[in-house]
Scaffold this motif. Sequence first.
Motif, PDB file in Angstrom:
ATOM      1  N   PHE A 271       0.827  -1.213   0.000  1.00 14.34           N
ATOM      2  CA  PHE A 271       0.000   0.000   0.000  1.00 14.34           C
ATOM      3  C   PHE A 271       0.862   1.265   0.000  1.00 14.34           C
ATOM      4  O   PHE A 271       0.415   2.323  -0.463  1.00 14.34           O
ATOM      5  N   ALA A 272       2.092   1.160   0.529  1.00 14.03           N
ATOM      6  CA  ALA A 272       2.986   2.326   0.556  1.00 14.03           C
ATOM      7  C   ALA A 272       3.272   2.837  -0.859  1.00 14.03           C
ATOM      8  O   ALA A 272       3.563   4.019  -1.056  1.00 14.03           O
ATOM      9  N   ARG A 273       3.168   1.971  -1.854  1.00 11.29           N
ATOM     10  CA  ARG A 273       3.369   2.386  -3.245  1.00 11.29           C
ATOM     11  C   ARG A 273       2.354   3.450  -3.662  1.00 11.29           C
ATOM     12  O   ARG A 273       2.573   4.203  -4.611  1.00 11.29           O
ATOM     13  N   TYR A 274       1.218   3.471  -2.935  1.00 12.04           N
ATOM     14  CA  TYR A 274       0.167   4.439  -3.242  1.00 12.04           C
ATOM     15  C   TYR A 274       0.057   5.521  -2.169  1.00 12.04           C
ATOM     16  O   TYR A 274      -0.891   6.306  -2.173  1.00 12.04           O
ATOM     17  N   GLY A 275       1.011   5.544  -1.240  1.00 11.41           N
ATOM     18  CA  GLY A 275       0.977   6.528  -0.177  1.00 11.41           C
ATOM     19  C   GLY A 275      -0.138   6.284   0.826  1.00 11.41           C
ATOM     20  O   GLY A 275      -0.612   7.217   1.477  1.00 11.41           O
ATOM     21  N   VAL A 276      -0.567   5.024   0.946  1.00 10.10           N
ATOM     22  CA  VAL A 276      -1.666   4.675   1.843  1.00 10.10           C
ATOM     23  C   VAL A 276      -1.123   3.969   3.075  1.00 10.10           C
ATOM     24  O   VAL A 276      -0.329   3.022   2.964  1.00 10.10           O
ATOM     25  N   ARG A 277      -1.560   4.398   4.257  1.00 15.08           N
ATOM     26  CA  ARG A 277      -1.150   3.756   5.513  1.00 15.08           C
ATOM     27  C   ARG A 277      -2.126   2.643   5.873  1.00 15.08           C
ATOM     28  O   ARG A 277      -3.330   2.755   5.649  1.00 15.08           O
ATOM     29  N   VAL A 278      -1.581   1.610   6.476  1.00 12.46           N
ATOM     30  CA  VAL A 278      -2.368   0.437   6.859  1.00 12.46           C
ATOM     31  C   VAL A 278      -2.572   0.427   8.370  1.00 12.46           C
ATOM     32  O   VAL A 278      -1.665   0.770   9.134  1.00 12.46           O
ATOM     33  N   GLY A 279      -3.785   0.046   8.805  1.00  6.20           N
ATOM     34  CA  GLY A 279      -4.054  -0.137  10.229  1.00  6.20           C
ATOM     35  C   GLY A 279      -4.503  -1.556  10.494  1.00  6.20           C
ATOM     36  O   GLY A 279      -5.425  -2.049   9.831  1.00  6.20           O
ATOM     37  N   GLN A 280      -3.849  -2.239  11.431  1.00  5.23           N
ATOM     38  CA  GLN A 280      -4.175  -3.629  11.739  1.00  5.23           C
ATOM     39  C   GLN A 280      -5.232  -3.698  12.852  1.00  5.23           C
ATOM     40  O   GLN A 280      -5.108  -3.019  13.869  1.00  5.23           O
ATOM     41  N   VAL A 281      -6.258  -4.523  12.651  1.00 10.50           N
ATOM     42  CA  VAL A 281      -7.289  -4.742  13.667  1.00 10.50           C
ATOM     43  C   VAL A 281      -7.475  -6.247  13.832  1.00 10.50           C
ATOM     44  O   VAL A 281      -7.893  -6.930  12.890  1.00 10.50           O
ATOM     45  N   LEU A 282      -7.136  -6.765  15.016  1.00  6.37           N
ATOM     46  CA  LEU A 282      -7.281  -8.194  15.304  1.00  6.37           C
ATOM     47  C   LEU A 282      -8.463  -8.397  16.242  1.00  6.37           C
ATOM     48  O   LEU A 282      -8.563  -7.744  17.276  1.00  6.37           O
ATOM     49  N   LEU A 283      -9.347  -9.319  15.886  1.00 11.72           N
ATOM     50  CA  LEU A 283     -10.580  -9.518  16.643  1.00 11.72           C
ATOM     51  C   LEU A 283     -10.761 -10.973  17.050  1.00 11.72           C
ATOM     52  O   LEU A 283     -10.335 -11.888  16.326  1.00 11.72           O
ATOM     53  N   THR A 284     -11.412 -11.177  18.190  1.00 14.68           N
ATOM     54  CA  THR A 284     -11.929 -12.502  18.539  1.00 14.68           C
ATOM     55  C   THR A 284     -13.444 -12.362  18.679  1.00 14.68           C
ATOM     56  O   THR A 284     -13.971 -11.271  18.868  1.00 14.68           O
ATOM     57  N   SER A 285     -14.152 -13.475  18.604  1.00 10.47           N
ATOM     58  CA  SER A 285     -15.603 -13.415  18.738  1.00 10.47           C
ATOM     59  C   SER A 285     -15.995 -12.954  20.137  1.00 10.47           C
ATOM     60  O   SER A 285     -17.039 -12.335  20.332  1.00 10.47           O
ATOM     61  N   ASP A 286     -15.150 -13.243  21.123  1.00 14.45           N
ATOM     62  CA  ASP A 286     -15.428 -12.798  22.483  1.00 14.45           C
ATOM     63  C   ASP A 286     -15.441 -11.268  22.544  1.00 14.45           C
ATOM     64  O   ASP A 286     -16.266 -10.662  23.224  1.00 14.45           O
ATOM     65  N   ASP A 287     -14.514 -10.642  21.785  1.00 16.50           N
ATOM     66  CA  ASP A 287     -14.510  -9.173  21.716  1.00 16.50           C
ATOM     67  C   ASP A 287     -15.853  -8.651  21.212  1.00 16.50           C
ATOM     68  O   ASP A 287     -16.372  -7.653  21.689  1.00 16.50           O
ATOM     69  N   MET A 288     -16.380  -9.339  20.230  1.00 19.12           N
ATOM     70  CA  MET A 288     -17.512  -8.787  19.504  1.00 19.12           C
ATOM     71  C   MET A 288     -18.863  -9.023  20.156  1.00 19.12           C
ATOM     72  O   MET A 288     -19.831  -8.344  19.851  1.00 19.12           O
TER      73      MET A 288
END
Length: 375
Positions: free
Chosen positions: A99-116
């Motif tokens: 994504f850096a090739r397009y100047g876009v930053r990435v955000g990681q979101v990790l989830l469990t079903s318990d969270d949700m």
Amino acid sequence: MAGARQAVGEARRIVVKVGSSSLTTAAGGLDADRVDALVDVLAKVRSGGEREIVLVSSGAIAAGLAPLGLRRRPKDLARQQAAASVGQGLLVARYTASFARYGVRVGQVLLTSDDMSRRAHHRNASRTLDKLLAMGAFPIVNENDTVATDEIRFGDNDRLAALVAHLVRADLLVLLSDVDGVYDGDPARPGTSRIAEVRGPADLAHVEIGSAGKAGVGTGGMVTKVEAARIAAAAGIPVVLTSAVHAADALAGGDTGTYFHPTGRRSADRLLWLQHASTPQGSLTLDDGAVRAVVQGRKSLLPAGIAGVEGEFSAGDPVELRDREGRAVARGLVNFDAREIPLLIGRSTHELARDLGPEYEREVVHRDDLVVLHP
């Protein structure tokens, strides 16, 4: 059909799910060219600023196989978690670079079903994803395989993607894999044809859905994809199921893959999570009057309607509500610990408040924390 595909092309907020087989080599390990090809499509779609995308990406366990010297996906949970720990960093690093090739930053979101399934966690996840999108970052969601146990796993990222689409109020869900749609038979056999659209479960009633992906590095097959499509469609979200190589056509509203028409209306945010992502930690047996009140009257469960309790659970945990025959009729978040329930059985809230204190003058499961399974 043209109108439906036009709606796809006009969708503003989109959740895209991509499977392990579309990102990795057969030996395990990320295929940089495949990742770059997907990112090229996604970056182009959002480049005008009018469309937002959340990516639900498998591939962490598969990416961790080769670095750990594993020839195939392990079956035991501990080694899967170890592979995910190594692979998740590699996966996000690959996306970040691409994504850096397009100047876009990435955000990681990790989830469990318990969270949700828990109210505060669900609200926080929704807020985080909304803020990432508002700040121009590209959210990449995955199940938190490193810490998820068998009891709190989504089991496959197809279902996770359907629930994330609901969480972020998406206009469209696109499920990408190594198969270009649902077929009326084995796609490898001559004479079978792609099912272009599905208006409801009846359209697939006589179709045998395959269960194995051909690359062998993921957990889901066509069964999980169709189930995910049904979950999203029931929540009012249209779905396109196709192969990763047709991602650009799918997002543009082209005639590719299988289009699932919405079959339901959007509901209160957390109830879909409660129904499809939570693992009951116990059960409450209801008398006949309470079953009618909960199922037909859509009322809260009061102590007077409880006839029995099973399991070890804490306040806030999901529990099943069963009739006297043992059939699960609803699921909800309980307001009391399991050890407290026997004190409440069959008693009115007024009586409980008098004998045990005012904190007991409340519902066992509030109707806002309850979803009916069998109307």
